[in-house]
Write an enzyme that holds these catalytic residues in place. Structure first.
Site, PDB file in Angstrom:
ATOM      1  N   GLY A 310       0.835  -1.198   0.000  1.00  0.00           N
ATOM      2  CA  GLY A 310       0.000   0.000   0.000  1.00  0.00           C
ATOM      3  C   GLY A 310       0.867   1.243   0.000  1.00  0.00           C
ATOM      4  O   GLY A 310       1.974   1.215  -0.552  1.00  0.00           O
ATOM      5  N   GLU A 311       0.341   2.332   0.576  1.00  0.00           N
ATOM      6  CA  GLU A 311       1.053   3.626   0.633  1.00  0.00           C
ATOM      7  C   GLU A 311       1.180   4.269  -0.748  1.00  0.00           C
ATOM      8  O   GLU A 311       1.826   5.301  -0.876  1.00  0.00           O
ATOM      9  CB  GLU A 311       2.477   3.498   1.193  1.00  0.00           C
ATOM     10  CG  GLU A 311       2.598   2.904   2.573  1.00  0.00           C
ATOM     11  CD  GLU A 311       4.051   2.847   3.053  1.00  0.00           C
ATOM     12  OE1 GLU A 311       4.954   3.307   2.333  1.00  0.00           O
ATOM     13  OE2 GLU A 311       4.269   2.333   4.170  1.00  0.00           O
ATOM     14  N   GLY A 312       0.650   3.638  -1.783  1.00  0.00           N
ATOM     15  CA  GLY A 312       0.908   4.098  -3.148  1.00  0.00           C
ATOM     16  C   GLY A 312       2.211   3.572  -3.700  1.00  0.00           C
ATOM     17  O   GLY A 312       2.650   3.995  -4.780  1.00  0.00           O
TER      18      GLY A 312
END
Lengths: 343, 343
Positions: A310-312
């Site tokens: 995640g987190e981009g």
């Protein structure tokens, strides 16, 4: 610039729906010019494979025959989830606020990836001390809470960015994303839950049960994708949807990240036809349902490297591919310029 | 520094063989330190997928707990091939020298990709006015010619580079690469020839016939992989092999490019056990035999985007993935540094 391309303060879901009602397409002239330019470059036709279509597509959205990708923007939204109390994550809920501090101090993976590809990065913690309600027993958000999150996402986008990446942090949010996917696309809860940050088999079972209970609790109220988002989602998921919608209005191409980002995208996809035409899938993650979710969105991922953070992070990594593609289309010489014989 | 880590002027294939006889492995201490560091970073274990192993592996070869990839080197070798007279390419042979000029003037795809990822780039034209002999009737190179090309490749490598990419240009060289692969790995010529720069069905047939005739002409003399390289290869293919060998001696990790680069790598792979341990596959190309060649080398590609250009382009694009991986391992905070609760 239309009104919808400005900042927003949505007071109702109908206002957000109205913003989705008249989405612009790419610039047809720029698309044709970029495609024509690509055909004249010093390489055999098609030899840059997917880079060619990718760069032309970015040119169309940016309105440039020679697109750019040297000023990407990464926006990270963080939220906490009532459903986390059901033991659906390997990490305790306080990790959300701790990771926000880590983002702010530059220590997380997304900080390194943003820096590596020259992206600006902003972090938006969304009421972390006030988790959403547990969706297994009540709607995760009120309409006002959802509208506030959509507005924050909408306003976080820099309309001048070359490319946008939306990322997230939120302990428990793979369960919310699985509930959204299951509500909209059907199938069994077990088809959509995965290991997330690394839950064991019992955690996986708890995730499937939470999705099952959530769908049962909200049965009959899930026909509208924005109601799915309100009842089963979370603030960071809503903010990502708001950011992607704003990017579309400003014709900023978006690189989609993993499972949670794509659950937000799925809401838009169902709320407005073609709402994701400005989005490319950055990667397919190791999270079990992500490949299936991308297939439902009709998106073929650029990367497949087993990320599940995640987190981009997967989308930010794909910025390298985007930058390479754009550099070739915009910087190469034509056969005529270089004096190279054609085929 | 051993003698082999310096510049070379090979006078015989036995001298090159001697350089391959005592190849260094990675730095075990750095490998262990990088792996230990990776385990403490602020992410769930394994959540960065292949980036984690990639960065640790680079740390081992570089001898650094925190590896770097901000000074990559791209070296491009160009050669002409006698076999081109057999109509095996969609482009005329003069394109090789024209594309070298394009590289020198900054107009080719590899120029843009090198710039995008901060790589230095040098171009080495190898006797372009003196093509190799047509391998269907005689050896492509004399031993002296092969040794000269190996030396040029060897000496082109900057031992201080963080990462090396070897690329090539040479009208006709997918046919030479197919002949090498077929001679070393077996199978039918048709298994190894592909469309290259875009030949039609008749061109594809001519490529398969050239490989068949070459293998028949040199039957009984192809047991030694360096003889395969001499008889069927080309100067730019030999130079890539020389460059990869030099990188190994200096512990510079290499990102492999497409079919032709991997044919050069295959020669080393068969000439010395483990000779490619310092190499990672940057991508799998659209050229038909490349996936099969990577499987024979035991390499899993980082990217699969349908490129089939050569020039080192696929490997240069993969530098973005390498840089992202290294940035995470070297730049992220540990759980202790960031005050984040573990799982």
């Amino acid at each position: 610039m239309t009104a919808a391309s400005q900042t927003a303060d949505f007071q109702s879901l109908d206002q957000f729906r109205a913003a989705l009602a008249d989405l612009p397409g790419p610039d047809a002239g720029a698309l044709a010019a970029a495609s024509a330019r690509n055909g004249q470059l010093t390489k055999p036709p098609g030899a840059l494979g997917r880079l060619e279509d990718l760069a032309i597509w970015i040119g169309g959205w940016q309105g440039r025959e020679r697109p750019k990708a040297d000023a990407p923007q990464v926006v990270i939204f963080a939220g906490n989830h009532g459903v986390a109390a059901r033991g659906v994550s390997a990490f305790p809920p306080e990790v959300t606020v701790q990771m926000v501090a880590n983002f702010q101090h530059g220590g997380a993976a997304i900080n390194q990836l943003s820096r590596a590809f020259g992206a600006s990065m902003t972090v938006h913690p969304l009421d972390l001390d006030r988790p959403t309600a547990d969706f297994t027993t009540q709607p995760a958000m009120t309409e006002a809470e959802l509208c506030a999150a959509l507005s924050i996402g909408w306003n976080a986008v820099n309309p001048q960015a070359d490319v946008l990446v939306t990322g997230e942090m939120g302990i428990g949010n793979t369960t919310a994303a699985a509930a959204i996917a299951c509500a909209i696309l059907g199938g069994a809860p077990a088809d959509w839950v995965g290991r997330g940050t690394g839950v064991d088999d019992h955690g996986l079972q708890r995730k499937a049960c939470a999705v099952r209970d959530g769908l049962a609790c909200h049965a009959g109220a899930l026909a509208d994708p924005l109601q799915v988002l309100r009842r089963l989602g979370g603030r960071e998921i809503a903010a990502m949807a708001g950011a992607m919608a704003r990017a579309r209005v400003n014709r900023v191409p978006v690189v989609l990240d993993g499972f949670i980002c794509c659950a937000a995208a799925l809401v838009l996809h169902r709320a407005a036809p073609g709402a994701l035409d400005h989005c490319v899938a950055g990667h397919v993650s190791a999270e079990a349902g992500h490949g299936r979710l991308l297939a439902a969105l009709g998106k073929d991922p650029l990367l497949n490297l087993g990320l599940r953070l995640g987190e981009g992070s997967g989308a930010a990594l794909a910025l390298g591919v985007v930058q390479g593609a754009v550099a070739c289309l915009s910087g190469m010489s034509t056969f005529a310029e270089a004096g190279v014989s054609g085929a």
